[in-house]
Design an enzyme around this catalytic site. Structure first.
Site, PDB file in Angstrom:
ATOM      1  N   TYR A   1       0.835  -1.208   0.000  1.00  0.00           N
ATOM      2  CA  TYR A   1       0.000   0.000   0.000  1.00  0.00           C
ATOM      3  C   TYR A   1       0.870   1.258   0.000  1.00  0.00           C
ATOM      4  CZ  TYR A   1      -3.652   3.351   1.257  1.00  0.00           C
ATOM      5  OH  TYR A   1      -4.517   4.432   1.269  1.00  0.00           O
ATOM      6  N   LYS A  44       1.183   4.082  -3.013  1.00  0.00           N
ATOM      7  CA  LYS A  44       0.846   5.500  -2.850  1.00  0.00           C
ATOM      8  C   LYS A  44       2.093   6.380  -3.058  1.00  0.00           C
ATOM      9  CE  LYS A  44      -3.592   5.252  -2.160  1.00  0.00           C
ATOM     10  NZ  LYS A  44      -4.544   5.861  -3.107  1.00  0.00           N
ATOM     11  N   THR A  94     -13.623   4.559   6.832  1.00  0.00           N
ATOM     12  CA  THR A  94     -14.255   3.986   5.625  1.00  0.00           C
ATOM     13  C   THR A  94     -14.048   2.466   5.658  1.00  0.00           C
ATOM     14  OG1 THR A  94     -12.251   4.063   4.270  1.00  0.00           O
ATOM     15  CG2 THR A  94     -13.658   6.038   4.242  1.00  0.00           C
TER      16      THR A  94
HETATM   17  P1  NAP Z   1     -13.371   2.733   0.324  1.00  0.00           P
HETATM   18  O1  NAP Z   1     -14.528   3.218   1.111  1.00  0.00           O
HETATM   19  O2  NAP Z   1     -12.958   1.312   0.381  1.00  0.00           O
HETATM   20  O3  NAP Z   1     -13.632   3.164  -1.206  1.00  0.00           O
HETATM   21  C1  NAP Z   1     -12.759   2.768  -2.216  1.00  0.00           C
HETATM   22  C2  NAP Z   1     -13.455   3.001  -3.528  1.00  0.00           C
HETATM   23  O4  NAP Z   1     -12.548   2.604  -4.591  1.00  0.00           O
HETATM   24  C3  NAP Z   1     -14.720   2.147  -3.694  1.00  0.00           C
HETATM   25  O5  NAP Z   1     -15.679   2.884  -4.397  1.00  0.00           O
HETATM   26  C4  NAP Z   1     -14.223   0.977  -4.519  1.00  0.00           C
HETATM   27  O6  NAP Z   1     -15.241   0.357  -5.276  1.00  0.00           O
HETATM   28  C5  NAP Z   1     -13.277   1.731  -5.440  1.00  0.00           C
HETATM   29  N1  NAP Z   1     -12.406   0.852  -6.202  1.00  0.00           N
HETATM   30  C6  NAP Z   1     -11.534  -0.092  -5.776  1.00  0.00           C
HETATM   31  N2  NAP Z   1     -10.951  -0.699  -6.816  1.00  0.00           N
HETATM   32  C7  NAP Z   1     -11.469  -0.119  -7.932  1.00  0.00           C
HETATM   33  C8  NAP Z   1     -11.274  -0.302  -9.319  1.00  0.00           C
HETATM   34  N3  NAP Z   1     -10.437  -1.242  -9.804  1.00  0.00           N
HETATM   35  N4  NAP Z   1     -11.939   0.494 -10.173  1.00  0.00           N
HETATM   36  C9  NAP Z   1     -12.800   1.431  -9.720  1.00  0.00           C
HETATM   37  N5  NAP Z   1     -13.057   1.633  -8.422  1.00  0.00           N
HETATM   38  C10 NAP Z   1     -12.387   0.865  -7.539  1.00  0.00           C
HETATM   39  O7  NAP Z   1     -12.043   3.544   0.699  1.00  0.00           O
HETATM   40  P2  NAP Z   1     -11.731   5.092   0.912  1.00  0.00           P
HETATM   41  O8  NAP Z   1     -11.083   5.199   2.227  1.00  0.00           O
HETATM   42  O9  NAP Z   1     -12.904   5.931   0.608  1.00  0.00           O
HETATM   43  O10 NAP Z   1     -10.583   5.268  -0.180  1.00  0.00           O
HETATM   44  C11 NAP Z   1     -10.615   6.247  -1.204  1.00  0.00           C
HETATM   45  C12 NAP Z   1      -9.185   6.640  -1.517  1.00  0.00           C
HETATM   46  O11 NAP Z   1      -8.619   7.308  -0.386  1.00  0.00           O
HETATM   47  C13 NAP Z   1      -8.265   5.469  -1.814  1.00  0.00           C
HETATM   48  O12 NAP Z   1      -7.382   5.803  -2.877  1.00  0.00           O
HETATM   49  C14 NAP Z   1      -7.486   5.291  -0.518  1.00  0.00           C
HETATM   50  O13 NAP Z   1      -6.233   4.677  -0.717  1.00  0.00           O
HETATM   51  C15 NAP Z   1      -7.355   6.745  -0.100  1.00  0.00           C
HETATM   52  N6  NAP Z   1      -7.040   6.988   1.303  1.00  0.00           N
HETATM   53  C16 NAP Z   1      -7.886   6.562   2.280  1.00  0.00           C
HETATM   54  C17 NAP Z   1      -7.564   6.845   3.606  1.00  0.00           C
HETATM   55  C18 NAP Z   1      -8.455   6.428   4.736  1.00  0.00           C
HETATM   56  O14 NAP Z   1      -8.076   6.651   5.907  1.00  0.00           O
HETATM   57  N7  NAP Z   1      -9.618   5.842   4.477  1.00  0.00           N
HETATM   58  C19 NAP Z   1      -6.396   7.565   3.922  1.00  0.00           C
HETATM   59  C20 NAP Z   1      -5.558   7.964   2.895  1.00  0.00           C
HETATM   60  C21 NAP Z   1      -5.898   7.687   1.589  1.00  0.00           C
HETATM   61  P3  NAP Z   1     -16.014  -0.962  -4.725  1.00  0.00           P
HETATM   62  O15 NAP Z   1     -17.109  -0.478  -3.833  1.00  0.00           O
HETATM   63  O16 NAP Z   1     -16.528  -1.588  -5.994  1.00  0.00           O
HETATM   64  O17 NAP Z   1     -15.014  -1.826  -4.009  1.00  0.00           O
END
Ligand code: NAP
Length: 246
Positions: free
Chosen positions: A161, A165, A196
Site C-alpha cells: 500500500y 501510494k 471507511t
Molecule cells: P473505500 O470506502 O474502500 O472506497 C474505495 C473506492 O474505490 C470504492 O468505491 C471501490 O469500489 C473503489 N475501487 C476499488 N478498486 C477499484 C477499481 N479497480 N476500479 C474502480 N473503483 C475501484 O475507501 P476510501 O477510504 O474511501 O478510499 C478512497 C481513496 O482514499 C483510496 O485511494 C485510498 O487509498 C485513499 N485513502 C484513504 C484513507 C483512509 O483513511 N480511508 C487515507 C488515505 C488515503 P467498490 O465499492 O466496488 O469496491
C-alpha cells in the site's frame, strides 16, 4: 460555462463524499464506479438531494472499461474540468510478508489505474479552461514522515500500500511537470485517517472531512499550486491542512 467532474471509485467512502461536495459546488458530476448497480444507487441518492450526478461504469484496473467511460463522457460533454483519481485498495503486510501477487494487485489499481485514467481523459481535460487533476495519496506514502522516528506514522509497515501510494506521488509530480506550461494543475491529496471500509471504519475523521482535501485541490484558483502533496496530517495531531514532505 458548465463545469464537469469525474471521480473514480465514488460509489462509497471518500469518493462518494467528494462527488457530493463537488456537485454542491454546482458541478455536473460523473460518479465513477466499477460496479454499475453500486454506482447507480450512489448517484440516485445524490440526485435525491437535488444534485446533478450521473453514474459512469469505470474499473480503473481495466483499460477497456476506461476507454468506454472516456467515450461515454466525451459524448456527453466537450470538456472535463476536474478528474479525481480516488479509487484505491489497501492490503496490510510487512516487507517480508509481501508477495509479488499483492504488489501487482495494488499497483494495478492504485498506480497503473491513475496513469491510464489520466491519459484517457487528458484530451477532454485539455479542452477545459483550467482543469484540475487530483490524485488521492496518503501521508503513509511520505518518505519524510515515514522515515521520521518521532512521527506517529513510524510504525506503519504495509509495503504494497505505502509503495503504491508513493508511486502515486511520483505520478503526480511527473504529470505536474509535463503540464506545467498549461492551465492544468495536478496535485496529490492527503485525506487524513478516514473512517471507511478501506480500514474497517477505524479512522478518526468522517468521509466528508476526508473529502475536503480533494475538493480544495479540485477547485484551486488560477494562482494555486501544482505538483504539491497537501491535506490532513494525522501525524501532526492537528486538524489544519498542510503541505507534506514527499
Ligand atoms: P473505500 O470506502 O474502500 O472506497 C474505495 C473506492 O474505490 C470504492 O468505491 C471501490 O469500489 C473503489 N475501487 C476499488 N478498486 C477499484 C477499481 N479497480 N476500479 C474502480 N473503483 C475501484 O475507501 P476510501 O477510504 O474511501 O478510499 C478512497 C481513496 O482514499 C483510496 O485511494 C485510498 O487509498 C485513499 N485513502 C484513504 C484513507 C483512509 O483513511 N480511508 C487515507 C488515505 C488515503 P467498490 O465499492 O466496488 O469496491
Amino acid at each position: 460555462m458548465k463545469k464537469f467532474a469525474l471521480i473514480t471509485g465514488a460509489n462509497k467512502g471518500i469518493g462518494l463524499e467528494t462527488a457530493r461536495q463537488l456537485a454542491m459546488n454546482r458541478m455536473t458530476v460523473f460518479l465513477g464506479s466499477r460496479d454499475p448497480d453500486r454506482g447507480e444507487a450512489a448517484a440516485a441518492a445524490l440526485r435525491a438531494e437535488g444534485l446533478d450526478v450521473t453514474a459512469i461504469t469505470l474499473d480503473v484496473a481495466d483499460d477497456t472499461s476506461i476507454a468506454e467511460a472516456a467515450a461515454k463522457i466525451g459524448a456527453q460533454c466537450d470538456h472535463l474540468d476536474v478528474l479525481v483519481n480516488n479509487a484505491g485498495i489497501y492490503a496490510a503486510g510487512s516487507a517480508s510478508s509481501t508477495t509479488r501477487e499483492t504488489l501487482r494487485e495494488l499497483f494495478e489499481t492504485n498506480v497503473f489505474g491513475v496513469v491510464s485514467v489520466t491519459n484517457a481523459f487528458l484530451p477532454l481535460l485539455r479542452k477545459a479552461d483550467a482543469a484540475r487533476i487530483v490524485n488521492v495519496s496518503s501521508e503513509v506514502a511520505s518518505l519524510g514522515i515515514i522515515t521520521d522516528p518521532t512521527s506517529h506514522m513510524w510504525g506503519m509497515q504495509d509495503l504494497a500500500y505505502q509503495a503504491s501510494k508513493g508511486a502515486v506521488n511520483w505520478v503526480t509530480i511527473m504529470f505536474a511537470k509535463e503540464l506545467a506550461d498549461t492551465p492544468i494543475k495536478v496535485n496529490a491529496a492527503i485525506p487524513g485517517y478516514v473512517s471507511t471500509d478501506l480500514n474497517g471504519n477505524t479512522g478518526y475523521i468522517t468521509a466528508a472531512q476526508g473529502a475536503e482535501a480533494s475538493v480544495a485541490l479540485a477547485t484551486l484558483p488560477d494562482d494555486g499550486p501544482t505538483g504539491t502533496f497537501w491535506g490532513t496530517l494525522t501525524s501532526t495531531d492537528s486538524d489544519e491542512k498542510t503541505t507534506a514532505p514527499w
